[in-house]
Design a protein around this motif. Structure first.
Motif, PDB file in Angstrom:
ATOM      1  N   ASP A   1       2.297   5.639  31.583  1.00 24.30           N
ATOM      2  CA  ASP A   1       1.912   6.354  32.807  1.00 24.30           C
ATOM      3  C   ASP A   1       3.190   6.920  33.402  1.00 24.30           C
ATOM      4  N   VAL A   2       3.342   8.253  33.378  1.00 27.34           N
ATOM      5  CA  VAL A   2       4.593   8.877  33.819  1.00 27.34           C
ATOM      6  C   VAL A   2       4.300   9.975  34.825  1.00 27.34           C
ATOM      7  N   GLU A   3       5.324  10.313  35.598  1.00 26.52           N
ATOM      8  CA  GLU A   3       5.200  11.344  36.628  1.00 26.52           C
ATOM      9  C   GLU A   3       6.220  12.445  36.388  1.00 26.52           C
ATOM     10  N   VAL A   4       5.755  13.690  36.387  1.00 24.63           N
ATOM     11  CA  VAL A   4       6.600  14.843  36.102  1.00 24.63           C
ATOM     12  C   VAL A   4       7.679  14.989  37.169  1.00 24.63           C
ATOM     13  N   PRO A   5       8.968  15.075  36.755  1.00 31.59           N
ATOM     14  CA  PRO A   5      10.054  15.219  37.735  1.00 31.59           C
ATOM     15  C   PRO A   5      10.437  16.672  38.015  1.00 31.59           C
ATOM     16  N   ASP A   6      10.309  17.540  37.007  1.00 33.16           N
ATOM     17  CA  ASP A   6      10.722  18.928  37.148  1.00 33.16           C
ATOM     18  C   ASP A   6      10.061  19.731  36.029  1.00 33.16           C
ATOM     19  N   LEU A   7      10.325  21.021  35.994  1.00 31.50           N
ATOM     20  CA  LEU A   7       9.636  21.913  35.068  1.00 31.50           C
ATOM     21  C   LEU A   7       9.840  21.519  33.603  1.00 31.50           C
ATOM     22  N   ARG A   8      11.075  21.526  33.115  1.00 26.99           N
ATOM     23  CA  ARG A   8      11.323  21.268  31.691  1.00 26.99           C
ATOM     24  C   ARG A   8      11.093  19.797  31.347  1.00 26.99           C
ATOM     25  N   GLY A   9      11.481  18.898  32.254  1.00 27.55           N
ATOM     26  CA  GLY A   9      11.216  17.486  32.022  1.00 27.55           C
ATOM     27  C   GLY A   9       9.727  17.218  31.940  1.00 27.55           C
ATOM     28  N   GLY A  10       8.955  17.905  32.785  1.00 29.02           N
ATOM     29  CA  GLY A  10       7.511  17.734  32.765  1.00 29.02           C
ATOM     30  C   GLY A  10       6.897  18.169  31.455  1.00 29.02           C
ATOM     31  N   TYR A  11       7.325  19.326  30.949  1.00 29.42           N
ATOM     32  CA  TYR A  11       6.851  19.785  29.646  1.00 29.42           C
ATOM     33  C   TYR A  11       7.179  18.727  28.588  1.00 29.42           C
ATOM     34  N   SER A  12       8.380  18.170  28.661  1.00 32.93           N
ATOM     35  CA  SER A  12       8.811  17.187  27.673  1.00 32.93           C
ATOM     36  C   SER A  12       7.950  15.932  27.718  1.00 32.93           C
ATOM     37  N   TYR A  13       7.528  15.521  28.927  1.00 33.61           N
ATOM     38  CA  TYR A  13       6.659  14.353  29.037  1.00 33.61           C
ATOM     39  C   TYR A  13       5.320  14.609  28.352  1.00 33.61           C
ATOM     40  N   VAL A  14       4.784  15.804  28.541  1.00 31.88           N
ATOM     41  CA  VAL A  14       3.504  16.134  27.904  1.00 31.88           C
ATOM     42  C   VAL A  14       3.643  16.088  26.384  1.00 31.88           C
ATOM     43  N   ILE A  15       4.724  16.650  25.867  1.00 27.80           N
ATOM     44  CA  ILE A  15       4.920  16.655  24.414  1.00 27.80           C
ATOM     45  C   ILE A  15       5.143  15.239  23.902  1.00 27.80           C
ATOM     46  N   ALA A  16       5.881  14.425  24.642  1.00 29.84           N
ATOM     47  CA  ALA A  16       6.083  13.033  24.237  1.00 29.84           C
ATOM     48  C   ALA A  16       4.748  12.294  24.200  1.00 29.84           C
ATOM     49  N   ALA A  17       3.897  12.542  25.195  1.00 29.40           N
ATOM     50  CA  ALA A  17       2.581  11.896  25.226  1.00 29.40           C
ATOM     51  C   ALA A  17       1.730  12.345  24.046  1.00 29.40           C
ATOM     52  N   LEU A  18       1.855  13.610  23.652  1.00 29.98           N
ATOM     53  CA  LEU A  18       1.089  14.110  22.507  1.00 29.98           C
ATOM     54  C   LEU A  18       1.600  13.529  21.184  1.00 29.98           C
ATOM     55  N   ALA A  19       2.889  13.161  21.161  1.00 25.35           N
ATOM     56  CA  ALA A  19       3.462  12.560  19.953  1.00 25.35           C
ATOM     57  C   ALA A  19       3.227  11.052  19.901  1.00 25.35           C
ATOM     58  N   ALA A  20       2.890  10.446  21.040  1.00 27.14           N
ATOM     59  CA  ALA A  20       2.775   8.991  21.136  1.00 27.14           C
ATOM     60  C   ALA A  20       1.396   8.510  20.692  1.00 27.14           C
ATOM     61  N   GLU A  21       1.326   7.239  20.306  1.00 29.63           N
ATOM     62  CA  GLU A  21       0.054   6.599  19.998  1.00 29.63           C
ATOM     63  C   GLU A  21      -0.584   6.094  21.295  1.00 29.63           C
ATOM     64  N   GLY A  22      -1.889   6.283  21.407  1.00 34.36           N
ATOM     65  CA  GLY A  22      -2.595   5.804  22.586  1.00 34.36           C
ATOM     66  C   GLY A  22      -2.812   6.891  23.620  1.00 34.36           C
ATOM     67  N   GLU A  23      -3.356   6.484  24.778  1.00 37.99           N
ATOM     68  CA  GLU A  23      -3.671   7.433  25.844  1.00 37.99           C
ATOM     69  C   GLU A  23      -2.675   7.304  26.981  1.00 37.99           C
ATOM     70  N   SER A  24      -1.952   8.378  27.245  1.00 41.04           N
ATOM     71  CA  SER A  24      -0.974   8.420  28.337  1.00 41.04           C
ATOM     72  C   SER A  24      -1.563   9.123  29.549  1.00 41.04           C
ATOM     73  N   THR A  25      -1.003   8.800  30.697  1.00 44.39           N
ATOM     74  CA  THR A  25      -1.336   9.488  31.939  1.00 44.39           C
ATOM     75  C   THR A  25      -0.086  10.207  32.419  1.00 44.39           C
ATOM     76  N   VAL A  26      -0.190  11.522  32.570  1.00 44.01           N
ATOM     77  CA  VAL A  26       0.948  12.325  33.028  1.00 44.01           C
ATOM     78  C   VAL A  26       0.558  12.967  34.351  1.00 44.01           C
ATOM     79  N   ARG A  27       1.267  12.608  35.411  1.00 44.95           N
ATOM     80  CA  ARG A  27       0.941  13.066  36.758  1.00 44.95           C
ATOM     81  C   ARG A  27       1.839  14.228  37.189  1.00 44.95           C
ATOM     82  N   ASN A  28       1.377  14.956  38.189  1.00 44.36           N
ATOM     83  CA  ASN A  28       2.143  16.076  38.769  1.00 44.36           C
ATOM     84  C   ASN A  28       2.368  17.218  37.788  1.00 44.36           C
ATOM     85  N   VAL A  29       1.419  17.435  36.885  1.00 47.27           N
ATOM     86  CA  VAL A  29       1.619  18.442  35.845  1.00 47.27           C
ATOM     87  C   VAL A  29       1.580  19.869  36.387  1.00 47.27           C
ATOM     88  N   GLY A  30       1.138  20.059  37.631  1.00 45.52           N
ATOM     89  CA  GLY A  30       1.120  21.403  38.198  1.00 45.52           C
ATOM     90  C   GLY A  30       2.480  22.053  38.224  1.00 45.52           C
TER      91      GLY A  30
END
Length: 456
Positions: A403-432
């Protein structure tokens, strides 16, 4: 079932105002397919401001539908500029003939946390004799002092007055050419000088200028308008001021930051992504690192295809101003490097807080150690800076859901990609926040086969 109804950015949303969305992402699936990139955020927003300098209307093409563009559009409209969508998708017609002054409150309300208002200074001083700048925001990735901008404006003859509301800038005697030597080749300060010098009396010599492709494209826009600008060796730009400028018709350079982001997504998820609109020339430095890290790419007439070429390999990267490796490229690359066999090092020399996003990656199973003072190395090519940091990434380490929270534009994109590469279901907040720089982000993820839901 995915909901893509919230793809349209909120024109008045600042960074905090865009943080109300959360993604539930089920990872472990390669991203495959095609995405299209439009004009670069870092050019389009500045070209929109440049329309204020023309005595006739301008046409800008390949404008991405991102929130930063909507912020600039709102600011232009507050100043009386008419912005009309063209028949071709992503086309703006901008007519500055009705330009007027605006109040601090209006500018602040429409700018949100954007730093764009500072680039309105030169054009507004030429047009109205006054510019107002509220408190400035932007991604929280490090210090972005505005003193470069203010010092440059003073060199042109502007008077800068600070108040509790922000900054009021006037030019009682008009603006004149200046000799300006930037202490660092700042992209923003270079843009400020260009947008101010083109109609200043006399010649301006800018030394230690930024020379990013987006800067060169802005120069092309200004030259179309009637400006006289020449680029000399060793980061020197000469601008001969002219009395009048006309509107332009211009197709923006592609967004190389978004193109690199999708390339890194292909590496991280072991996918295969074709990025339509990407071009080789502006991405030479990135492509070299991509290949060293084990990536494979195929340059075609209409874009570039990206995928792994085998096992990922460790690399050493130093971010730098162009033609170096862009700071905006390192965050998504670090996600991919967590799957490389060995130890990679990323030296961040542009912003001092840009490696904070790695904490969340460690929560997902990565092995990343950040050195707050950087690391000395005998083979360093980029001069050390007092603010630099370094990240040492040891891999491969399987990523798992978090469960992670987006800190900034590029970091946020990176969290989404990390979640897509990870096993299981992640929650990514503040994706706007991600839509500040990525057009139709959810739709593109969907087209690439990502498994996710928008949960609020």
């Amino acid at each position: 079932m995915k909901s893509l109804l919230s793809e349209t950015p909120n024109a008045q949303a600042g960074e905090k105002g865009m943080t109300g969305e959360t993604l539930a992402i089920r990872g472990g699936r390669p991203l495959t397919g095609r995405v299209e990139v439009k004009g670069a955020k870092n050019l389009v927003t500045k070209a929109m401001v440049a329309a204020l300098l023309g005595e006739t209307a301008s046409t800008l093409r390949d404008v991405p539908d991102i929130s930063d563009v909507q912020v600039v559009r709102s600011l232009l409209e507050v100043h009386g500029v008419t912005v009309v969508d063209g028949e071709e998708e992503g086309t703006f017609h901008l007519d500055p003939s009705g330009a007027v002054a605006a109040h601090f409150e209006e500018i602040d309300a429409h700018a949100g946390a954007s730093r764009i208002p500072i680039l309105f200074c030169g054009p507004l001083l030429h047009l109205l004799g006054e510019a107002l700048i509220p408190d400035l925001g932007g991604c929280r990735i490090g210090d972005r002092p505005i003193n470069f901008h203010m010092d440059a404006l003073r060199a042109f003859g502007a008077v800068v007055d600070k108040s509790y509301e922000g900054i009021r800038i006037t030019a009682p005697g008009g603006l004149h050419g200046a000799n300006i030597d930037l202490p660092y080749p700042s992209v923003g300060a270079t843009e400020q000088v260009l947008l101010t010098a083109v109609k200043a009396r006399g010649t301006t010599e800018l030394r230690n200028a930024a020379i990013e492709p987006e800067i060169m494209d802005l120069i092309a826009v200004l030259q179309k308008m009637g400006a006289i600008i020449s680029y000399e060796p060793n980061r020197v730009i000469l601008i001969e001021g002219v009395d009048t400028l006309q509107g332009y018709d211009h197709r923006a350079i592609f967004d190389r930051n978004e193109a690199a982001s999708w390339a890194c997504a292909a590496l991280a998820t072991d996918g295969d992504i074709f990025v339509g609109g990407a071009r080789q020339q502006e991405m030479l430095t990135f492509l070299n690192v991509f290949r060293k890290a084990g990536g494979w790419f195929d340059v075609r007439e209409d874009g570039i295809q990206f995928r792994r070429g085998g096992a990922l390999k460790p690399v050493v990267v130093e971010t730098d101003v162009h033609p170096g490796f862009m700071t905006d490229w390192q965050q998504p690359l670090i996600v991919a490097l967590t799957q490389a066999e060995g130890r990679s090092t990323v030296h961040e020399t542009v912003y001092e807080n840009r490696l904070g996003f790695t904490q969340a990656l460690n929560q997902m199973g990565a092995d990343i150690v950040v050195h707050p003072q950087g690391i000395d190395a005998p083979d360093r090519r980029v001069p050390r800076r007092a603010l630099e940091q370094a990240a040492v990434i040891t891999g491969p380490t399987p990523l798992h859901a978090a469960d992670v929270e987006v800190p900034d534009l590029r970091g946020g994109y990176s969290y989404v990609i990390a979640a897509l590469a990870a096993e299981g279901e992640s929650t990514v907040r503040n994706v706007g926040i991600i839509r500040r720089g990525y057009e139709k982000f959810f739709a593109k993820l969907d087209a690439l086969g990502a498994d996710f839901d928008v949960v609020d």
